[in-house]
Scaffold this motif. Structure first.
Motif, PDB file in Angstrom:
ATOM      1  N   ASP A 195      10.865   4.273   1.420  1.00  0.00           N
ATOM      2  CA  ASP A 195      10.780   5.745   0.911  1.00  0.00           C
ATOM      3  C   ASP A 195      11.886   6.097  -0.200  1.00  0.00           C
ATOM      4  O   ASP A 195      11.931   6.702  -1.001  1.00  0.00           O
ATOM      5  CB  ASP A 195      10.679   6.606   1.913  1.00  0.00           C
ATOM      6  CG  ASP A 195       9.617   6.645   2.637  1.00  0.00           C
ATOM      7  OD1 ASP A 195       8.322   6.138   2.042  1.00  0.00           O
ATOM      8  OD2 ASP A 195       9.166   7.312   3.853  1.00  0.00           O
ATOM      9  N   ASP A 214       1.841   1.670  -3.424  1.00  0.00           N
ATOM     10  CA  ASP A 214       0.782   2.316  -4.229  1.00  0.00           C
ATOM     11  C   ASP A 214       0.428   3.677  -4.308  1.00  0.00           C
ATOM     12  O   ASP A 214       0.637   4.280  -5.192  1.00  0.00           O
ATOM     13  CB  ASP A 214      -0.647   1.498  -3.850  1.00  0.00           C
ATOM     14  CG  ASP A 214      -0.889   0.071  -4.011  1.00  0.00           C
ATOM     15  OD1 ASP A 214      -0.126  -0.376  -4.904  1.00  0.00           O
ATOM     16  OD2 ASP A 214      -1.557  -0.369  -3.742  1.00  0.00           O
ATOM     17  N   THR A 215       0.589   4.259  -3.042  1.00  0.00           N
ATOM     18  CA  THR A 215       0.519   5.474  -2.662  1.00  0.00           C
ATOM     19  C   THR A 215       1.675   6.636  -3.288  1.00  0.00           C
ATOM     20  O   THR A 215       1.619   7.396  -3.868  1.00  0.00           O
ATOM     21  CB  THR A 215       0.453   5.951  -1.194  1.00  0.00           C
ATOM     22  OG1 THR A 215      -0.612   4.885  -0.711  1.00  0.00           O
ATOM     23  CG2 THR A 215      -0.058   7.125  -0.882  1.00  0.00           C
ATOM     24  N   GLY A 216       3.003   5.870  -2.851  1.00  0.00           N
ATOM     25  CA  GLY A 216       4.064   6.537  -3.378  1.00  0.00           C
ATOM     26  C   GLY A 216       4.426   6.570  -4.754  1.00  0.00           C
ATOM     27  O   GLY A 216       5.123   7.669  -5.191  1.00  0.00           O
ATOM     28  N   ARG A 234       0.753  -1.049  -0.124  1.00  0.00           N
ATOM     29  CA  ARG A 234      -0.164   0.121  -0.082  1.00  0.00           C
ATOM     30  C   ARG A 234       0.949   1.445  -0.115  1.00  0.00           C
ATOM     31  O   ARG A 234       0.666   2.380  -0.843  1.00  0.00           O
ATOM     32  CB  ARG A 234      -0.753   0.034   1.146  1.00  0.00           C
ATOM     33  CG  ARG A 234      -2.118  -1.069   0.803  1.00  0.00           C
ATOM     34  CD  ARG A 234      -3.141  -0.865   2.068  1.00  0.00           C
ATOM     35  NE  ARG A 234      -4.098  -2.351   2.091  1.00  0.00           N
ATOM     36  CZ  ARG A 234      -4.933  -2.306   1.274  1.00  0.00           C
ATOM     37  NH1 ARG A 234      -5.594  -1.035   0.552  1.00  0.00           N
ATOM     38  NH2 ARG A 234      -5.623  -3.264   1.126  1.00  0.00           N
ATOM     39  N   ARG A 235       1.925   1.176   0.675  1.00  0.00           N
ATOM     40  CA  ARG A 235       2.892   2.430   0.749  1.00  0.00           C
ATOM     41  C   ARG A 235       3.572   2.539  -0.790  1.00  0.00           C
ATOM     42  O   ARG A 235       3.665   3.762  -1.208  1.00  0.00           O
ATOM     43  CB  ARG A 235       4.099   2.085   1.827  1.00  0.00           C
ATOM     44  CG  ARG A 235       4.803   3.254   2.171  1.00  0.00           C
ATOM     45  CD  ARG A 235       5.906   3.165   3.149  1.00  0.00           C
ATOM     46  NE  ARG A 235       6.539   4.218   3.525  1.00  0.00           N
ATOM     47  CZ  ARG A 235       6.175   4.965   4.480  1.00  0.00           C
ATOM     48  NH1 ARG A 235       5.003   4.848   5.237  1.00  0.00           N
ATOM     49  NH2 ARG A 235       6.745   6.083   5.022  1.00  0.00           N
ATOM     50  N   ALA A 267       2.039   5.951  -7.238  1.00  0.00           N
ATOM     51  CA  ALA A 267       1.174   6.437  -8.173  1.00  0.00           C
ATOM     52  C   ALA A 267       1.244   7.565  -9.108  1.00  0.00           C
ATOM     53  O   ALA A 267       1.747   8.443  -8.760  1.00  0.00           O
ATOM     54  CB  ALA A 267      -0.525   7.146  -7.209  1.00  0.00           C
TER      55      ALA A 267
END
Ligand code: PLP
Length: 376
Positions: free
Chosen positions: A366, A274-276, A271-272, A278
């Protein structure tokens, strides 16, 4: 560990982080095996089979590796020369290998672009080709690529319509679910692998077969134990030797105690990403009604090689699963691929798997995200 600009390299999978977490229980259970000395088919093997049957709701038989699991299933289904087995072109070669080893013919079907998995329409197209050939269609092998279950509802309908066996290659998806049903119970028969980097991995080779029909599981057990049974030195059938070592079963029992939680952590990592990521790259699909095992987090990008190089320069591992459809591998060029598998070819040129394991720290993740955003 070599350090790059003061930053540690980021591997695809950090098995040592998991090991640190499982100690001392892991060493204690290995020590128990060394002490009782039943290294082949010891009590841990039986305990593991029962635990895995509990997890999936299907009968479980462990074996030497995931490739053997596939071949044992095809063998138990009586698949052999003159038979055709439909399977996706975009996967690891093991499924095709198992088919050829049984003397049958793999017929490669294309995969669906969004899910990277075999779809019912594409299976139907391959079956139409088989109908016009001298071969007899016998089975479909669905592969849950990257840990996402294939469309078992659609594929089961095709299998039923044509009187075919439906085999799941769940080497990457143990722990996933579809419509609240666990992998292992999504198809009548399922093969999985405990190769170290799989979602549930041991410290060497290992595999298992799941069957909804207990008689089928016993047939596989007979084949995997030299065709012996009932009793020892009573060989009622030709068989093979394919067993999970007791030491590996002990490793897997220790890892099973944290498996559910690790699956949740894998999903958090995904999910991290997916967000980072996108907007920067094509993200993996989340099929409706499914929970994934996230064997791989695989993005797509038209300049995949350049992206992989910039990640490597930043000390970040990446991998290509897989660089060539199986039907284009030298060993399988003679096997039919009726539609030329255009989607599989395109995927093979654009996919890139990123580091993912339950213990990937947010800071490390990250760095992966920043390196991709800077270069995508
Ligand atoms: C790993 C894998 C296999 C084979 O498993 P082994 O245990 O290495 O023999 C089969 N199919 C798929 C999709 C895999 O990823």
């Amino acid at each position: 560990m070599t350090v790059l600009n003061g930053l540690a390299p980021i591997p695809m999978v950090d098995l040592q982080a998991q090991r640190r977490r499982l100690e001392p229980a892991l060493s204690e259970s290995l020590a128990r095996v060394l002490a009782h000395g039943r290294f082949v088919l010891g009590p841990e093997v039986e305990e593991l089979e029962l635990r895995l049957a509990d997890l999936t709701g299907a009968s479980c038989v462990t074996c030497g590796n995931g490739t053997d699991a596939l071949e044992l299933l095809l063998w138990a289904l009586g698949i052999g020369p003159g038979d055709a087995v439909v399977l996706p072109a975009f996967t690891f070669a093991a499924a095709a290998e198992a088919v050829v080893r049984r003397g049958a013919t793999p017929v490669f079907a294309d995969v669906e672009e969004a899910s990277c998995n075999l779809s019912a329409p594409s299976a139907r197209q391959a079956l139409a080709w088989i109908n016009r050939s001298a071969l007899r269609a016998r089975a479909l092998i669905a592969v849950d690529l990257y840990g996402w279950p294939a469309d078992y509802t659609g594929l089961a309908a095709v299998a039923e319509e044509r009187g075919l066996a439906l085999v799941a290659d769940a080497a990457q998806s143990l722990g996933a679910t579809l419509g609240n049903r666990p992998v292992g119970a999504l198809a009548p028969v399922t093969a999985t692998s405990f190769y170290p980097s799989k979602p549930l991995g041991c410290y060497g080779d290992g595999g298992a077969v799941f069957a909804l029909d207990p008689a089928m599981a016993e047939r596989v057990r007979l084949l995997a134990r030299h065709g012996q049974g009932p009793g020892r030195y009573n060989h009622v059938s030709l068989g093979a030797n394919s067993r999970l070592d007791t030491l590996q079963a002990a490793v897997l029992l220790a890892k099973l105690s944290v498996f559910e939680e690790e699956l949740a952590r894998r999903d958090q990592v995904a999910r991290r990403y997916d967000t980072g990521l996108a907007g920067a790259v094509t993200l993996p699909l989340r099929p409706a009604g499914a929970t994934p095992a996230w064997a791989q987090y695989t993005i797509r990008h038209p300049e995949r090689e350049r992206l992989a190089r910039s990640l490597a320069e930043a000390g970040i591992a990446s991998a290509v699963h897989y660089p060539r459809p199986v039907n284009l591998q030298p060993a399988y060029r003679a096997c039919p691929s009726p539609d030329g598998v255009p989607v599989s070819r395109r995927l093979a040129e654009t996919v890139l798997s990123l580091p993912l394991c339950p213990y990937l720290a947010p800071e490390a993740q990250d760095r992966v995200i920043a390196a991709i955003r800077a270069n995508a």
